[in-house]
Design a protein around this motif. Structure first.
Motif: not given
Length: 471
Positions: A376-391
């Motif tokens: 499972s992804l860490s909270e930090m990794e999830w925050s990185i994943v969430r950035s893909h919508t803005m990218i």
């Protein structure tokens, strides 16, 4: 008489010889001074033996010999120096200069066990017209200087030569009479687009890739340098004008083959070149001409480059998906079904099909390890994943034909109850297209294997959808 000749004289007995000539109270003082001199001599010998430097003395007979006989065996470099005629001649020359100027310095080399040793010699004249020679091993310093010089001339990203080195080569060749030289200037077209949309790390990865490709192609009798953010230079000696033209065409073929391969590491490289046939070289003129050639070839390349990289991004994203053909077919079916149920126009259906392929394009900006992680992804990794919508939104705004989809990509992870990202929009504030893609994305994700979990059964999938209704 014979008795006195056979007598073994000691230090004390020698001192005793003066009893008739000197007052007895001088003896303790003399003995003390002799003892002090012996201590000083012992200290000097110990100090000399402890020194890493090698000491020689150049005497009035113009001979160079070790300062201390014990040092010949104790220092590993003493013998190689004494056995090297050229080294000894250098030391003699330095000593003679020191006699004239009081001090002098030279550097020289000797072979020791098949290894070249760099040495520094310092010469100092004494009051008795002898010269003390201090020789020091400076091999580590020389290597450090070489490393430092190398670092000064290397580009930290591509590991190729940098602009500083290139300028020095231009100065070296300028006004030199020579025949047949070519200068290529190559540019990573669209690199600024990559930096603007995906960031510095991705642009640097592309720089490294371009540098590797250029180095592989221009491998013989050439030197390659990175001379600006997006440009490389290649200097080629002993090449005719016809060979230069052929090389340019071969490079185009080479790049086309590279970019048409199944390899996802594609890059668009434009080039310009100039050739010098004979006479005095003017490298500055060659540089201007090559740059002008490059400029002409890149005038219409920027838009092409953007589409080239978009295609590359899509291919890269698809390669990350297991069962990608099944996923594509699943999305296609779901888009058609939602369009039918919602009675969407053919135009909106077409846009939804485009959106179903592009909505995760922003994942190209995410670190590779996140896609490979099975836990499972860490909270930090999830925050990185969430950035893909803005990218993704930022990427699509660069393309007029996809600009209308950019907002749908930005909001495709928003939830009806406001628990989504990136902005936590509620209900109708979320565009319909984004809501549809949100559901399609969830279905496709649950219906296929992911690195961190297996696909779920159809019955369970339906339960999950009902459970998430209204959220």
């Amino acid at each position: 008489m014979s008795e006195s000749l056979n007598k073994n004289y000691t230090r004390d007995s020698i001192i005793g010889l003066g009893e008739e000539s000197f007052k007895k109270n001088y003896y303790p003082e003399l003995l003390q001074k002799i003892t002090m001199l012996e201590k000083l001599q012992n200290r000097n010998d110990t100090l000399i033996n402890a020194m890493r430097d090698i000491l020689f003395i150049y005497d009035a007979k113009t001979q160079i010999k070790p300062f201390s006989s014990t040092r010949i065996e104790s220092h590993s470099l003493m013998s190689p120096i004494l056995a090297n005629a050229e080294a000894m001649e250098n030391l003699k020359m330095g000593a003679e200069q020191a006699l004239k100027h009081a001090s002098y310095e030279i550097t020289f080399t000797v072979e020791d066990k098949e290894k070249l040793v760099h040495l520094e010699a310092r010469f100092n004249k004494t009051q008795s017209d002898e010269v003390i020679i201090i020789v020091r091993d400076i091999s580590d310093i020389v290597e450090l200087q070489k490393t430092h010089s190398s670092l000064l001339n290397l580009d930290p990203i591509s590991k190729l030569y940098n602009r500083r080195w290139f300028d020095s080569k231009i100065n070296e060749f300028t006004k030199v009479t020579a025949k047949h030289m070519a200068l290529f200037i190559l540019e990573v077209t669209g690199l600024q687009f990559i930096k603007t949309t995906l960031g510095q790390i991705h642009s640097e990865q592309l720089i490294v890739l371009a540098g590797e490709i250029i180095s592989v192609f221009f491998s013989e009798n050439t030197t390659v340098a990175r001379i600006s953010f997006e440009s490389f230079a290649v200097i080629i000696e002993d090449i005719s004008e016809m060979e230069t033209e052929a090389l340019a065409k071969n490079f185009e073929t080479f790049m086309a083959k590279h970019n048409n391969s199944t390899n996802t590491k594609n890059v668009l490289i434009s080039y310009g070149y100039a050739h010098h046939s004979e006479g005095i070289i003017n490298m500055e003129t060659m540089f201007v001409n090559a740059n002008s050639f490059l400029h002409l070839s890149t005038l219409t390349q920027y838009e092409r480059a953007k589409r080239f990289y978009l295609k590359r991004f899509l291919k890269t994203i698809e390669h990350k998906i297991s069962n990608r053909e099944a996923s594509k077919e699943c999305k296609k079916v779901l888009v058609n079904e939602f369009s039918r149920l919602l009675n969407l126009t053919s135009y909106k259906r077409k846009k939804l099909h485009q959106l179903s392929r592009l909505y995760d394009i922003g994942e190209i900006g995410l670190p590779e390890h996140i896609f490979q992680k099975k836990e499972s992804l860490s909270e930090m990794e999830w925050s990185i994943v969430r950035s893909h919508t803005m990218i993704g939104e930022k990427l699509l705004t660069e393309f007029p034909e996809y600009k209308g989809l950019a907002n749908f990509v930005l909001y495709h992870h928003e939830n009806w109850d406001g628990s989504g990202y990136p902005y936590g929009l509620f209900k109708e504030a979320i565009p319909l297209e984004s809501r549809i893609i949100r559901i399609i994305d969830s279905i496709v994700a649950m219906a296929h294997d992911l690195p961190y979990r297996k696909k779920i059964a159809c019955e369970q999938l339906i339960k999950e959808l009902k459970k998430g209704a209204g959220k």
